[in-house]
Enzyme design. Structure first.
Site, short mmCIF file in Angstrom:
data_model
loop_
_atom_site.label_atom_id
_atom_site.label_comp_id
_atom_site.label_asym_id
_atom_site.label_seq_id
_atom_site.Cartn_x
_atom_site.Cartn_y
_atom_site.Cartn_z
N GLY A 103 29.04 1.75 28.03
CA GLY A 103 29.71 1.31 29.25
C GLY A 103 28.83 0.40 30.10
O GLY A 103 29.30 -0.60 30.65
N CYS A 104 27.56 0.73 30.19
CA CYS A 104 26.63 -0.07 30.99
C CYS A 104 26.41 -1.44 30.35
O CYS A 104 26.31 -2.45 31.05
CB CYS A 104 25.31 0.67 31.16
SG CYS A 104 25.54 2.24 32.04
N THR A 105 26.38 -1.48 29.03
CA THR A 105 26.23 -2.74 28.33
C THR A 105 27.46 -3.61 28.55
O THR A 105 27.34 -4.81 28.84
CB THR A 105 25.99 -2.50 26.82
OG1 THR A 105 24.77 -1.75 26.68
CG2 THR A 105 25.86 -3.80 26.06
#
Length: 151
Positions: A45-47
């Site tokens: 998700g952060c990527t």
């Protein structure tokens, strides 16, 4: 999670980024700032979120915005995240969680049936005078740029 509201003064901060450069909110006076908090570098998700911001970085810059990411990862981990995904903006290594707690994004979370304390994915848009222009609590990781730019 956060109690900060649009129209309030953004909490000041002073913390080192991925390159060891001390970053302060006052460094961004006279500019608009997208300050996005994410749980952990290089996770799916952060990527997706960071890459969506990266892919729209020129558009943000053309509208006068700077971008700064924040997580509790070490400077080395943040630098690896930048290198791997060619991120054009700095990432704060808020290991002591000073900025994270100052913006009220640390607290209880649930994931896969498990409860724990962690960073709530939240984005703050700060105007040229250090005032909160927007607070996004429900970040869409794959369309975060459009959440910010098309609002």
């Amino acid at each position: 999670m956060t109690t900060l509201k649009i129209g309030e003064k953004a909490p000041d901060f002073e913390v080192k980024d991925n390159a060891g450069i001390l970053r302060k909110l006052s460094d961004y006076r006279g500019k608009k700032l997208v300050l996005f908090f994410y749980p952990k570098a290089s996770t799916p998700g952060c990527t997706a979120e960071a890459c969506d911001l990266r892919d729209n970085y020129e558009r943000f810059q053309s509208l006068g915005y700077e971008i700064l990411g924040v997580s509790a990862d070490t400077a080395k981990r943040q630098q690896n995240f930048i290198n791997k995904y060619e991120l054009p903006f700095p990432l704060l290594a808020d290991v002591d969680k000073e900025v994270i707690t100052g913006y009220g994004v640390w607290g209880p979370k649930k994931f896969m049936g498990r409860e724990f304390d962690g960073i709530h994915r939240t984005t703050f848009v700060i105007d040229e005078n250090g005032v909160l222009e927007d607070v996004i609590l429900k970040v869409k990781t794959k369309q975060h740029a459009s959440q910010l730019l098309d609002a």
